[in-house]
Write an enzyme that holds these catalytic residues in place. Structure first.
Site, PDB file in Angstrom:
ATOM      1  N   ASP A  68     -15.169   5.142  -1.831  1.00  0.00           N
ATOM      2  CA  ASP A  68     -14.386   4.201  -1.032  1.00  0.00           C
ATOM      3  C   ASP A  68     -13.034   4.807  -0.694  1.00  0.00           C
ATOM      4  O   ASP A  68     -12.487   5.642  -1.438  1.00  0.00           O
ATOM      5  CB  ASP A  68     -14.232   2.861  -1.746  1.00  0.00           C
ATOM      6  CG  ASP A  68     -13.491   2.953  -3.070  1.00  0.00           C
ATOM      7  OD1 ASP A  68     -13.723   3.925  -3.828  1.00  0.00           O
ATOM      8  OD2 ASP A  68     -12.683   2.056  -3.365  1.00  0.00           O
ATOM      9  N   GLU A 132     -12.881   2.106  -6.289  1.00  0.00           N
ATOM     10  CA  GLU A 132     -11.741   2.687  -6.987  1.00  0.00           C
ATOM     11  C   GLU A 132     -10.439   2.314  -6.300  1.00  0.00           C
ATOM     12  O   GLU A 132      -9.436   2.058  -6.961  1.00  0.00           O
ATOM     13  CB  GLU A 132     -11.872   4.209  -7.066  1.00  0.00           C
ATOM     14  CG  GLU A 132     -10.943   4.870  -8.075  1.00  0.00           C
ATOM     15  CD  GLU A 132      -9.548   5.183  -7.538  1.00  0.00           C
ATOM     16  OE1 GLU A 132      -8.637   5.431  -8.352  1.00  0.00           O
ATOM     17  OE2 GLU A 132      -9.362   5.183  -6.301  1.00  0.00           O
ATOM     18  N   HIS A 350      -4.050   9.070   1.660  1.00  0.00           N
ATOM     19  CA  HIS A 350      -3.628   7.741   2.101  1.00  0.00           C
ATOM     20  C   HIS A 350      -2.743   7.783   3.349  1.00  0.00           C
ATOM     21  O   HIS A 350      -2.309   6.725   3.818  1.00  0.00           O
ATOM     22  CB  HIS A 350      -2.897   6.978   0.986  1.00  0.00           C
ATOM     23  CG  HIS A 350      -3.767   6.612  -0.175  1.00  0.00           C
ATOM     24  ND1 HIS A 350      -3.456   5.594  -1.051  1.00  0.00           N
ATOM     25  CD2 HIS A 350      -4.949   7.119  -0.626  1.00  0.00           C
ATOM     26  CE1 HIS A 350      -4.398   5.492  -1.978  1.00  0.00           C
ATOM     27  NE2 HIS A 350      -5.313   6.415  -1.733  1.00  0.00           N
TER      28      HIS A 350
END
Length: 378
Positions: A68, A132, A350
């Site tokens: 994920d 996660e 990210h």
């Protein structure tokens, strides 16, 4: 040989934004099953999880990862579509390129090639979750719960999270700090600001309490950890009227703590401080907590040394043994077996335009392959 770069691209093209599976778990399940791994799907509460094992008995080396990913943000801000896995000048772009589909691809490729070419006397286990980046309660934790019920055991485990600050090979995580968030609510009596004696303002009490916390030195660090840190992360009154003393103020703070503390000891300290201030100011102070992990350390020894030597052999860099950073799923695995983390440089995870040099994916596969070789050679 299994191409970890192509496999990384295939995984990135699965839009598995947490908690969506996006096809990534299914892809790995099929690949591992075709290579002779026995696969299980310990899914829980709609979260996709995969456990695959090769071998019948003997020492078991495990790998852990997640498929994920966090949301893409503004897709128009990306130089390349976030789920296209485009490669430009030796760099692959895509959400999950660093965190952590490259590592998934690297250890899956290394494991498949190893059992195909030199079947070990022992077992290789691969545990991959789709939960996660979210709450994490139905991911690796669910896999471990299923393993306990099924009698499955891993002797040592490597988590493939990004661990290197700037250069490939420079850091292995052998532990993590714990994390506890405290939610504080001080309640007084609302009133008119022109008549403060008729009210009981909870703001001075909260400010005093937060100042006590902000002024604390929790410790000076330990053998393997930096000093614990306390950060005030929110103060909220929600009062839009300048002539009203509010009845309530809320605050939030997060402590990242080393092995001098536990969540229980810190909770006790915070409650004691709140009680002191509550008595002094005559306001009610309520405290509740959320614990996302306890601190832990995998002491340097044969397993840590084996991984460190594999990293140095492939990258030419002697890795630092570190406990820095946030939390990872190693916080769950540490209750099951000794665990270390080693993965890519994490400088764009990210972010918009998350990316990874393709040669680092290959190098990571080679590190995991060296670990497998050394682990099963005695």
């Amino acid at each position: 040989m299994t191409d970890p770069v192509q496999l990384t691209a295939d995984l990135i093209r699965c839009p598995s934004v947490t908690p969506e599976e996006g096809g990534a778990i299914q892809l790995l399940e099929k690949l591992l099953s075709e290579a002779g791994f026995r696969t299980q799907r310990p899914d829980r509460n709609g979260i996709a999880n995969l456990y695959a094992v090769w071998g019948e008995s003997g020492q078991t080396l495990g790998f852990n990862g997640h498929t994920d990913v966090v949301p893409t943000g503004d897709e128009n801000a990306w130089d390349h579509p976030p789920f296209a896995a485009e490669i430009r000048d030796g760099i692959m772009f895509g959400r999950g390129a660093q965190d952590m589909k490259s590592a998934d691809a690297a250890f899956v490729a290394a494991a498949i090639d190893f059992v195909t070419n030199t079947p070990p006397e022992g077992r290789i286990a691969i545990a991959i979750t789709g939960d996660e980046e979210g709450d994490g309660v139905d991911g690796t934790k669910a896999i471990l719960d299923w393993m306990e019920e099924a009698g499955e055991k891993i002797d040592h485990c490597i988590v493939g999270e990004p661990t290197c600050p700037a250069n490939m090979g420079e850091m292995i995580k052998i532990g993590r700090r714990g994390s506890i968030t405290a939610y504080l609510t001080a309640t007084g009596t609302q009133g008119h600001s022109a008549y403060p004696h008729k009210a009981n303002n909870p703001i001075p009490a909260m400010v005093h309490l937060l100042d006590r916390f902000a002024s604390m030195e929790l410790d000076q660090g330990t053998d393997h950890f930096d000093p614990s840190t306390l950060a005030i992360t929110s103060v909220d009154v929600g009062n839009r009227a300048n002539n009203v003393i509010p009845a309530e103020i809320r605050a939030m703070m997060n402590i990242r703590f080393n092995d001098r503390h536990s969540s229980d000891s810190l909770s006790e300290m915070i409650r004691a401080e709140a009680a002191l201030v509550s008595g002094k100011f005559g306001v009610e102070i309520d405290v509740r907590f959320r614990v996302t992990g306890e601190s832990f350390i995998t002491e340097p020894g044969p397993f840590v040394e084996l991984v460190a030597k594999a990293v140095e052999a492939v990258t030419g860099v002697t890795p630092e043994l570190s406990t820095t950073g946030g939390t990872s799923d190693a916080r769950y695995i540490k209750y099951h077996c000794p665990v270390v983390e080693f993965g890519l440089v994490g400088n764009t995870m990210h972010q918009i335009n998350e990316r990874v040099p393709v040669d680092e994916i290959t190098a990571l596969r080679d590190v995991y392959a060296r670990v497998l070789k050394d682990y099963f050679s005695g």
